[in-house]
Design a protein around this motif. Structure first.
Motif, PDB file in Angstrom:
ATOM      1  N   GLU A 139     -42.453 128.476  20.324  1.00  0.00           N
ATOM      2  CA  GLU A 139     -42.196 127.462  19.314  1.00  0.00           C
ATOM      3  C   GLU A 139     -42.482 126.224  18.604  1.00  0.00           C
ATOM      4  O   GLU A 139     -42.079 125.999  17.856  1.00  0.00           O
ATOM      5  CB  GLU A 139     -40.694 126.856  19.887  1.00  0.00           C
ATOM      6  N   VAL A 140     -43.471 126.058  19.899  1.00  0.00           N
ATOM      7  CA  VAL A 140     -44.117 124.470  19.486  1.00  0.00           C
ATOM      8  C   VAL A 140     -45.727 124.976  20.206  1.00  0.00           C
ATOM      9  O   VAL A 140     -45.350 125.841  21.318  1.00  0.00           O
ATOM     10  CB  VAL A 140     -43.848 123.093  20.104  1.00  0.00           C
ATOM     11  N   ASP A 141     -46.840 123.987  19.672  1.00  0.00           N
ATOM     12  CA  ASP A 141     -48.375 124.252  20.386  1.00  0.00           C
ATOM     13  C   ASP A 141     -48.767 123.497  21.576  1.00  0.00           C
ATOM     14  O   ASP A 141     -49.523 123.912  22.862  1.00  0.00           O
ATOM     15  CB  ASP A 141     -48.477 124.312  19.412  1.00  0.00           C
ATOM     16  N   ILE A 142     -47.877 122.347  21.449  1.00  0.00           N
ATOM     17  CA  ILE A 142     -48.176 121.020  22.414  1.00  0.00           C
ATOM     18  C   ILE A 142     -47.185 120.287  22.744  1.00  0.00           C
ATOM     19  O   ILE A 142     -46.136 120.593  21.177  1.00  0.00           O
ATOM     20  CB  ILE A 142     -49.442 120.172  22.231  1.00  0.00           C
ATOM     21  N   SER A 143     -46.757 119.432  23.520  1.00  0.00           N
ATOM     22  CA  SER A 143     -45.603 118.485  23.557  1.00  0.00           C
ATOM     23  C   SER A 143     -46.318 117.629  24.611  1.00  0.00           C
ATOM     24  O   SER A 143     -46.244 117.211  25.174  1.00  0.00           O
ATOM     25  CB  SER A 143     -44.500 119.578  24.060  1.00  0.00           C
ATOM     26  N   PHE A 144     -44.878 116.233  24.033  1.00  0.00           N
ATOM     27  CA  PHE A 144     -45.308 114.970  24.889  1.00  0.00           C
ATOM     28  C   PHE A 144     -43.884 115.112  25.222  1.00  0.00           C
ATOM     29  O   PHE A 144     -42.734 115.511  24.901  1.00  0.00           O
ATOM     30  CB  PHE A 144     -44.807 114.115  23.738  1.00  0.00           C
ATOM     31  N   VAL A 145     -43.620 115.417  27.412  1.00  0.00           N
ATOM     32  CA  VAL A 145     -42.627 115.773  27.971  1.00  0.00           C
ATOM     33  C   VAL A 145     -43.118 114.960  29.763  1.00  0.00           C
ATOM     34  O   VAL A 145     -43.980 113.342  28.881  1.00  0.00           O
ATOM     35  CB  VAL A 145     -42.643 116.719  28.107  1.00  0.00           C
ATOM     36  N   ARG A 146     -41.939 114.721  29.750  1.00  0.00           N
ATOM     37  CA  ARG A 146     -42.158 114.050  31.150  1.00  0.00           C
ATOM     38  C   ARG A 146     -42.333 114.594  31.381  1.00  0.00           C
ATOM     39  O   ARG A 146     -42.912 115.684  31.598  1.00  0.00           O
ATOM     40  CB  ARG A 146     -40.060 114.020  31.324  1.00  0.00           C
ATOM     41  N   PRO A 151     -45.873 126.610  36.615  1.00  0.00           N
ATOM     42  CA  PRO A 151     -47.277 127.992  37.084  1.00  0.00           C
ATOM     43  C   PRO A 151     -47.350 127.975  35.338  1.00  0.00           C
ATOM     44  O   PRO A 151     -48.851 128.727  35.686  1.00  0.00           O
ATOM     45  CB  PRO A 151     -46.481 129.443  37.768  1.00  0.00           C
ATOM     46  N   ALA A 152     -47.055 128.171  34.738  1.00  0.00           N
ATOM     47  CA  ALA A 152     -47.643 128.360  32.738  1.00  0.00           C
ATOM     48  C   ALA A 152     -48.469 127.583  32.586  1.00  0.00           C
ATOM     49  O   ALA A 152     -48.738 128.095  31.314  1.00  0.00           O
ATOM     50  CB  ALA A 152     -46.618 129.744  32.357  1.00  0.00           C
ATOM     51  N   ILE A 153     -47.861 125.858  32.812  1.00  0.00           N
ATOM     52  CA  ILE A 153     -47.932 124.760  31.796  1.00  0.00           C
ATOM     53  C   ILE A 153     -49.274 124.090  32.244  1.00  0.00           C
ATOM     54  O   ILE A 153     -49.373 123.889  33.537  1.00  0.00           O
ATOM     55  CB  ILE A 153     -46.739 124.210  30.887  1.00  0.00           C
ATOM     56  N   ARG A 154     -50.373 123.578  31.766  1.00  0.00           N
ATOM     57  CA  ARG A 154     -50.969 122.744  32.306  1.00  0.00           C
ATOM     58  C   ARG A 154     -50.747 121.499  31.694  1.00  0.00           C
ATOM     59  O   ARG A 154     -50.319 121.457  30.627  1.00  0.00           O
ATOM     60  CB  ARG A 154     -52.160 123.315  31.525  1.00  0.00           C
ATOM     61  N   ALA A 271     -49.430 121.763  27.357  1.00  0.00           N
ATOM     62  CA  ALA A 271     -49.603 123.064  26.573  1.00  0.00           C
ATOM     63  C   ALA A 271     -49.763 124.291  27.689  1.00  0.00           C
ATOM     64  O   ALA A 271     -49.923 123.820  28.844  1.00  0.00           O
ATOM     65  CB  ALA A 271     -50.138 122.776  25.804  1.00  0.00           C
ATOM     66  N   THR A 272     -49.333 125.125  27.167  1.00  0.00           N
ATOM     67  CA  THR A 272     -49.625 126.908  27.895  1.00  0.00           C
ATOM     68  C   THR A 272     -50.711 126.591  28.313  1.00  0.00           C
ATOM     69  O   THR A 272     -51.905 126.646  27.556  1.00  0.00           O
ATOM     70  CB  THR A 272     -49.259 128.023  27.271  1.00  0.00           C
ATOM     71  N   CYS A 276     -55.320 125.913  26.650  1.00  0.00           N
ATOM     72  CA  CYS A 276     -55.991 125.528  27.448  1.00  0.00           C
ATOM     73  C   CYS A 276     -57.079 124.621  26.300  1.00  0.00           C
ATOM     74  O   CYS A 276     -57.369 123.529  26.577  1.00  0.00           O
ATOM     75  CB  CYS A 276     -56.776 125.700  28.584  1.00  0.00           C
ATOM     76  N   ALA A 277     -57.442 125.063  25.990  1.00  0.00           N
ATOM     77  CA  ALA A 277     -58.680 124.558  24.568  1.00  0.00           C
ATOM     78  C   ALA A 277     -58.377 123.807  23.186  1.00  0.00           C
ATOM     79  O   ALA A 277     -58.426 122.888  23.295  1.00  0.00           O
ATOM     80  CB  ALA A 277     -59.608 125.886  23.557  1.00  0.00           C
ATOM     81  N   VAL A 278     -57.086 124.429  23.293  1.00  0.00           N
ATOM     82  CA  VAL A 278     -55.726 122.780  22.592  1.00  0.00           C
ATOM     83  C   VAL A 278     -55.400 121.983  23.240  1.00  0.00           C
ATOM     84  O   VAL A 278     -55.941 120.825  22.080  1.00  0.00           O
ATOM     85  CB  VAL A 278     -54.762 123.969  21.356  1.00  0.00           C
ATOM     86  N   THR A 279     -55.202 122.664  24.050  1.00  0.00           N
ATOM     87  CA  THR A 279     -54.741 120.611  25.286  1.00  0.00           C
ATOM     88  C   THR A 279     -55.577 120.194  24.875  1.00  0.00           C
ATOM     89  O   THR A 279     -55.786 119.046  24.946  1.00  0.00           O
ATOM     90  CB  THR A 279     -53.766 121.659  26.505  1.00  0.00           C
ATOM     91  N   SER A 280     -56.692 120.365  25.717  1.00  0.00           N
ATOM     92  CA  SER A 280     -57.896 119.489  25.802  1.00  0.00           C
ATOM     93  C   SER A 280     -58.166 118.834  24.201  1.00  0.00           C
ATOM     94  O   SER A 280     -58.629 117.703  24.561  1.00  0.00           O
ATOM     95  CB  SER A 280     -59.558 120.065  26.420  1.00  0.00           C
ATOM     96  N   ASP A 281     -58.667 119.753  23.581  1.00  0.00           N
ATOM     97  CA  ASP A 281     -59.440 119.315  22.503  1.00  0.00           C
ATOM     98  C   ASP A 281     -58.324 118.538  21.207  1.00  0.00           C
ATOM     99  O   ASP A 281     -58.991 116.947  21.036  1.00  0.00           O
ATOM    100  CB  ASP A 281     -59.670 119.984  21.961  1.00  0.00           C
TER     101      ASP A 281
END
Length: 296
Positions: A139-146, A151-154, A271-272, A276-281
């Motif tokens: 439902e979201v692509d990337i998140s700011f969280v605590r 295991p499925a999240i980077r 991010a999932t 991971c490419a979305v996460t890093s860039d």
């Protein structure tokens, strides 16, 4: 093989006339004739027979027609796809906790837009647990969280925001700019309860007191907590980034409390692992934007 030659071939068949095809293509009749002749040389066959005033397909022309039409349709679909991308640019759905949504994201969206002008942004505000679930549900692509472990999240560290005691103008603690846990037990507190380990550390600091502090207001929204302090209803431990404007305007004042000086709110970008490419860039862009907009 030239696509314009096949286009002329399809148009001549559709209109049954070289002249009418030329009008539809905004060309001269000799230009259309030249294109058909070129295509015939490439295919090594005759495509049309002229019978009196009519132009009809030869047997070879009938065999080739569906392939020519298919090639033109594929080309048209490709053009439409590109136009759709221009009209509806890519969207990034960003999940945020309340504090990030209120105080971080508005400051960095301008920098993100400048770096990725083709991207639209959708902001979703929720708790850390809710955002993790939304991430797993796509439902979201990337998140700011605590800080979370899954295991499925980077997870990438984004920033640490100190949690400090803040008081309103004229409060007695302003005389020295510092206070002890013992001093606080006599104060009326507004407590922004986040339910995280960082905030539990503040609660543990109170356990050494003979008399617990007067937590008169316990809220789940940092804006509410801040406004209660501004109204002089009490004092509160708040994330520094959430009160930067009020501190600058000299409406709220930071008080040093040694017993909880190391407590901070840790925010991560998650991010999932499939994304991971979305996460890093994208994380790089978010971090750069944060430094430019907030820290500098």
């Amino acid at each position: 093989m030239n696509i314009e030659n096949m286009e002329a071939f399809v148009y001549v068949n559709h209109y049954g006339s070289f002249n009418k095809a030329a009008e539809a293509l905004f060309l001269s009749q000799p230009s259309v004739t030249a294109r058909i002749q070129t295509l015939e040389r490439e295919l090594e066959c005759k495509l049309f027979d002229r019978q009196s005033k009519q132009t009809v397909l030869t047997e070879d022309g009938r065999k080739f027609l569906p392939y020519a039409e298919q090639m033109l349709q594929v080309l048209q679909k490709g053009k439409q796809k590109l136009q759709q991308r221009k009209k509806a640019p890519q969207q990034i759905r960003i999940g945020c906790t309340i504090s990030v949504s209120n105080y971080i994201i508005p400051e960095i969206l301008k920098q993100l837009r400048a770096r990725y002008p083709e991207v639209n942004y959708k902001i979703v505000t929720a708790t850390t647990d809710q955002l993790v679930q939304k991430l797993l549900n796509r439902e979201v692509d990337i998140s700011f969280v605590r800080k979370v472990m899954h295991p499925a999240i980077r997870t990438l560290a984004f920033y640490e925001d100190p949690i400090s005691l803040y008081v309103y103008e004229g409060h007695p603690f302003m005389k020295t700019g510092k206070a002890s846990i013992q001093d606080i037990q006599h104060e009326t507190l507004v407590f922004f309860e986040c339910g995280s380990l960082d905030w539990m550390r503040i609660h543990r600091a109170f356990e050494s007191l003979e008399q617990p502090p007067d937590i008169a207001f316990q809220v789940d929204n940092v804006v509410t907590a801040k406004k209660l302090v501004l109204e002089e209803a009490g004092i509160a431990f708040l994330p520094d980034v959430c009160v930067s404007r009020e501190v600058k305007d000299k409406k709220l004042f930071r008080i040093h409390v040694p017993e909880v000086a190391s407590v901070s709110m840790q925010i991560s970008i998650v991010a999932t692992k499939e994304d991971c490419a979305v996460t890093s860039d994208f994380a790089d862009a978010l971090t750069d934007g944060f430094r430019e907009a907030v820290l500098l």
